[in-house]
Design an enzyme around this catalytic site. Structure first.
Site, PDB file in Angstrom:
ATOM      1  N   LYS A   1       1.994  -7.636  48.510  1.00 52.40           N
ATOM      2  CA  LYS A   1       2.740  -6.431  48.901  1.00 52.40           C
ATOM      3  C   LYS A   1       3.861  -6.768  49.878  1.00 52.40           C
ATOM      4  CE  LYS A   1      -0.891  -4.432  50.689  1.00 52.40           C
ATOM      5  NZ  LYS A   1      -1.899  -5.486  50.448  1.00 52.40           N
TER       6      LYS A   1
ATOM      7  N   ARG B   1     -12.419  -7.307  53.663  1.00 56.52           N
ATOM      8  CA  ARG B   1     -11.196  -6.526  53.421  1.00 56.52           C
ATOM      9  C   ARG B   1     -11.126  -6.092  51.959  1.00 56.52           C
ATOM     10  NH1 ARG B   1      -6.934 -10.617  55.562  1.00 56.52           N
ATOM     11  NH2 ARG B   1      -5.403  -9.200  54.683  1.00 56.52           N
TER      12      ARG B   1
ATOM     13  N   ARG C   1      -3.558 -16.055  59.979  1.00 51.99           N
ATOM     14  CA  ARG C   1      -3.963 -14.796  60.610  1.00 51.99           C
ATOM     15  C   ARG C   1      -5.466 -14.788  60.875  1.00 51.99           C
ATOM     16  NH1 ARG C   1      -1.212 -10.172  57.010  1.00 51.99           N
ATOM     17  NH2 ARG C   1      -3.321  -9.353  57.208  1.00 51.99           N
TER      18      ARG C   1
ATOM     19  N   ARG D   1      -3.417   3.955  53.086  1.00 44.42           N
ATOM     20  CA  ARG D   1      -4.544   3.111  52.714  1.00 44.42           C
ATOM     21  C   ARG D   1      -5.797   3.924  52.496  1.00 44.42           C
ATOM     22  NH1 ARG D   1      -2.925  -1.861  54.969  1.00 44.42           N
ATOM     23  NH2 ARG D   1      -4.309  -3.535  54.355  1.00 44.42           N
TER      24      ARG D   1
ATOM     25  N   ARG E   1      -2.177 -18.818  53.252  1.00 41.56           N
ATOM     26  CA  ARG E   1      -1.067 -18.062  53.839  1.00 41.56           C
ATOM     27  C   ARG E   1      -0.823 -18.492  55.281  1.00 41.56           C
ATOM     28  NH1 ARG E   1      -0.866 -11.675  53.921  1.00 41.56           N
ATOM     29  NH2 ARG E   1      -2.946 -11.923  54.776  1.00 41.56           N
TER      30      ARG E   1
HETATM   31  P1  AP5 Z   1       1.371 -11.258  51.035  1.00 33.10           P
HETATM   32  O1  AP5 Z   1       2.689 -10.823  50.504  1.00 33.10           O
HETATM   33  O2  AP5 Z   1       1.302 -11.657  52.465  1.00 33.10           O
HETATM   34  O3  AP5 Z   1       0.249 -10.189  50.642  1.00 33.10           O
HETATM   35  P2  AP5 Z   1      -0.067  -8.735  51.170  1.00 33.10           P
HETATM   36  O4  AP5 Z   1      -0.419  -7.928  49.975  1.00 33.10           O
HETATM   37  O5  AP5 Z   1       1.022  -8.259  52.069  1.00 33.10           O
HETATM   38  O6  AP5 Z   1      -1.392  -9.079  51.973  1.00 33.10           O
HETATM   39  P3  AP5 Z   1      -1.861  -8.631  53.408  1.00 33.10           P
HETATM   40  O7  AP5 Z   1      -2.995  -9.534  53.795  1.00 33.10           O
HETATM   41  O8  AP5 Z   1      -0.709  -8.558  54.354  1.00 33.10           O
HETATM   42  O9  AP5 Z   1      -2.417  -7.270  53.085  1.00 33.10           O
HETATM   43  P4  AP5 Z   1      -3.408  -6.472  53.841  1.00 33.10           P
HETATM   44  O10 AP5 Z   1      -3.291  -5.267  53.062  1.00 33.10           O
HETATM   45  O11 AP5 Z   1      -4.765  -6.974  53.980  1.00 33.10           O
HETATM   46  O12 AP5 Z   1      -2.881  -6.614  55.361  1.00 33.10           O
HETATM   47  P5  AP5 Z   1      -1.996  -5.688  56.303  1.00 33.10           P
HETATM   48  O13 AP5 Z   1      -1.158  -6.514  57.148  1.00 33.10           O
HETATM   49  O14 AP5 Z   1      -1.398  -4.582  55.511  1.00 33.10           O
HETATM   50  O15 AP5 Z   1       0.865 -12.470  50.123  1.00 33.10           O
HETATM   51  C1  AP5 Z   1      -0.354 -13.125  50.374  1.00 33.10           C
HETATM   52  C2  AP5 Z   1      -0.182 -14.641  50.230  1.00 33.10           C
HETATM   53  O16 AP5 Z   1       0.058 -14.958  48.861  1.00 33.10           O
HETATM   54  C3  AP5 Z   1       1.008 -15.198  51.016  1.00 33.10           C
HETATM   55  O17 AP5 Z   1       0.692 -16.480  51.476  1.00 33.10           O
HETATM   56  C4  AP5 Z   1       2.120 -15.257  49.970  1.00 33.10           C
HETATM   57  O18 AP5 Z   1       3.059 -16.254  50.299  1.00 33.10           O
HETATM   58  C5  AP5 Z   1       1.342 -15.570  48.698  1.00 33.10           C
HETATM   59  N1  AP5 Z   1       1.943 -14.956  47.505  1.00 33.10           N
HETATM   60  C6  AP5 Z   1       2.567 -13.750  47.421  1.00 33.10           C
HETATM   61  N2  AP5 Z   1       2.953 -13.498  46.152  1.00 33.10           N
HETATM   62  C7  AP5 Z   1       2.533 -14.567  45.425  1.00 33.10           C
HETATM   63  C8  AP5 Z   1       2.608 -14.892  44.036  1.00 33.10           C
HETATM   64  N3  AP5 Z   1       3.169 -14.065  43.133  1.00 33.10           N
HETATM   65  N4  AP5 Z   1       2.051 -16.067  43.634  1.00 33.10           N
HETATM   66  C9  AP5 Z   1       1.465 -16.896  44.536  1.00 33.10           C
HETATM   67  N5  AP5 Z   1       1.364 -16.647  45.852  1.00 33.10           N
HETATM   68  C10 AP5 Z   1       1.892 -15.505  46.288  1.00 33.10           C
HETATM   69  O19 AP5 Z   1      -3.173  -5.049  57.182  1.00 33.10           O
HETATM   70  C11 AP5 Z   1      -3.951  -5.846  58.045  1.00 33.10           C
HETATM   71  C12 AP5 Z   1      -4.991  -4.985  58.705  1.00 33.10           C
HETATM   72  O20 AP5 Z   1      -4.325  -3.969  59.512  1.00 33.10           O
HETATM   73  C13 AP5 Z   1      -5.901  -4.196  57.766  1.00 33.10           C
HETATM   74  O21 AP5 Z   1      -7.012  -4.958  57.354  1.00 33.10           O
HETATM   75  C14 AP5 Z   1      -6.284  -3.009  58.673  1.00 33.10           C
HETATM   76  O22 AP5 Z   1      -7.304  -3.385  59.587  1.00 33.10           O
HETATM   77  C15 AP5 Z   1      -5.015  -2.749  59.456  1.00 33.10           C
HETATM   78  N6  AP5 Z   1      -4.145  -1.739  58.814  1.00 33.10           N
HETATM   79  C16 AP5 Z   1      -2.877  -1.917  58.338  1.00 33.10           C
HETATM   80  N7  AP5 Z   1      -2.392  -0.782  57.808  1.00 33.10           N
HETATM   81  C17 AP5 Z   1      -3.383   0.155  57.930  1.00 33.10           C
HETATM   82  C18 AP5 Z   1      -3.502   1.517  57.534  1.00 33.10           C
HETATM   83  N8  AP5 Z   1      -2.505   2.152  56.888  1.00 33.10           N
HETATM   84  N9  AP5 Z   1      -4.673   2.158  57.813  1.00 33.10           N
HETATM   85  C19 AP5 Z   1      -5.669   1.534  58.456  1.00 33.10           C
HETATM   86  N10 AP5 Z   1      -5.624   0.236  58.834  1.00 33.10           N
HETATM   87  C20 AP5 Z   1      -4.499  -0.458  58.578  1.00 33.10           C
HETATM   88 MG    MG Z   2       1.143  -7.909  54.159  1.00 38.10          MG
END
Ligand code: AP5
Ligand code: MG
Length: 213
Positions: free
Chosen positions: A13, A171, A160, A88, A127
């Site tokens: 994402k 997660r 992270r 979410r 990552r």
């Molecule tokens: P990446 O693009 O980083 O993936 P992502 O979908 O953004 O993954 P996140 O871990 O950031 O998502 P998340 O939803 O758990 O975390 P968030 O920060 O939102 O890609 C992942 C890896 O794969 C990278 O290394 C990338 O380089 C690689 N990659 C990408 N595309 C690729 C491809 N096509 N092929 C190969 N490799 C590829 O949230 C973190 C925490 O914050 C949550 O757990 C929660 O506790 C809290 N939080 C955030 N938002 C909320 C909310 N709205 N409500 C409640 N809690 C929240």
């Molecule tokens: Mg992300």
């Protein structure tokens, strides 16, 4: 244009949202990045959010909704934005929907980046993230030019805290329980588009651009 990115943790994402933001000239708004910036700066919000994030749990809606609504009310969001990691939960989606309806606005696309669970754990352990500017890399797929250093801002790259395999599994469970129902929510609104997130990141992006136009 207002876009929501949906998908499991690690589906890509953030990677795709940044490319969309660049191409369409709209801000990339990530609640995860906002929380991580607060943790880094030692704010009260950061302290509260970290307790949940390190366990792989969602930060409560009360804390999350306000920061998101404040962020999208800022001037740079006037012409749209790409939301990454919000909503979410169904209650978060409903609050966003109400806020937009009041303004006579709506979400144009909810892009679901589809990646099976098996691929996710492997991706996450590779990552590396920049906590300063939010850039993400992958040690195999998207390495930085210099190991451990962000190409964009020169800061140190880190694994992270919530990317440890046991936390990733939690997660994923939270995603299936609380976030996946949003796929039906946005399907019912007629804005859901699914792309195959297992492809090379450039191919995923091309598929998204074909949808957004
Ligand atoms: P990446 O693009 O980083 O993936 P992502 O979908 O953004 O993954 P996140 O871990 O950031 O998502 P998340 O939803 O758990 O975390 P968030 O920060 O939102 O890609 C992942 C890896 O794969 C990278 O290394 C990338 O380089 C690689 N990659 C990408 N595309 C690729 C491809 N096509 N092929 C190969 N490799 C590829 O949230 C973190 C925490 O914050 C949550 O757990 C929660 O506790 C809290 N939080 C955030 N938002 C909320 C909310 N709205 N409500 C409640 N809690 C929240
Ligand atoms: Mg992300």
């Amino acid at each position: 244009m207002k876009i929501i990115m949906l998908g499991a943790p690690g589906a890509g994402k953030g990677t795709q949202a940044k490319m969309i933001a660049d191409k369409y000239g709209i801000p990339h708004v990530s609640t995860g990045d906002i929380f991580r910036a607060n943790i880094k700066n030692g704010t009260e919000l950061g302290k509260q959010a970290k307790e949940y994030m390190d366990k792989g749990l969602l930060v409560p809606d009360e804390l999350t909704v306000k920061i998101l609504l404040d962020r999208v009310a800022q001037d740079d969001c006037k012409n749209g934005y790409v939301l990454d990691g919000f909503p979410r939960t169904i209650p978060q989606a409903e609050v966003l929907d109400e806020a937009l309806t009041k303004l006579g606005e709506k979400i144009d696309f909810a892009v679901n980046v589809d990646v099976p669970d098996e691929n996710i754990v492997k991706r996450m352990s590779g990552r590396r993230a920049c906590l300063k500017c939010g850039a993400t890399y992958h040690i195999e797929h998207i390495p930085p030019k210099q190991e451990g250093i962000c190409d964009t801002c020169g800061s140190e790259l880190v694994l992270r805290d919530d990317d440890k395999p046991e936390t990733v599994l939690n997660r994923l469970k939270v995603y299936h329980d609380q976030t996946q129902p949003l796929i039906d929510f946005y399907t019912a609104k007629g804005v859901l588009k699914t792309v195959d997130g297992t492809q090379d990141m450039k191919d995923v992006f091309n598929a998204i651009v074909a949808i957004l136009g």
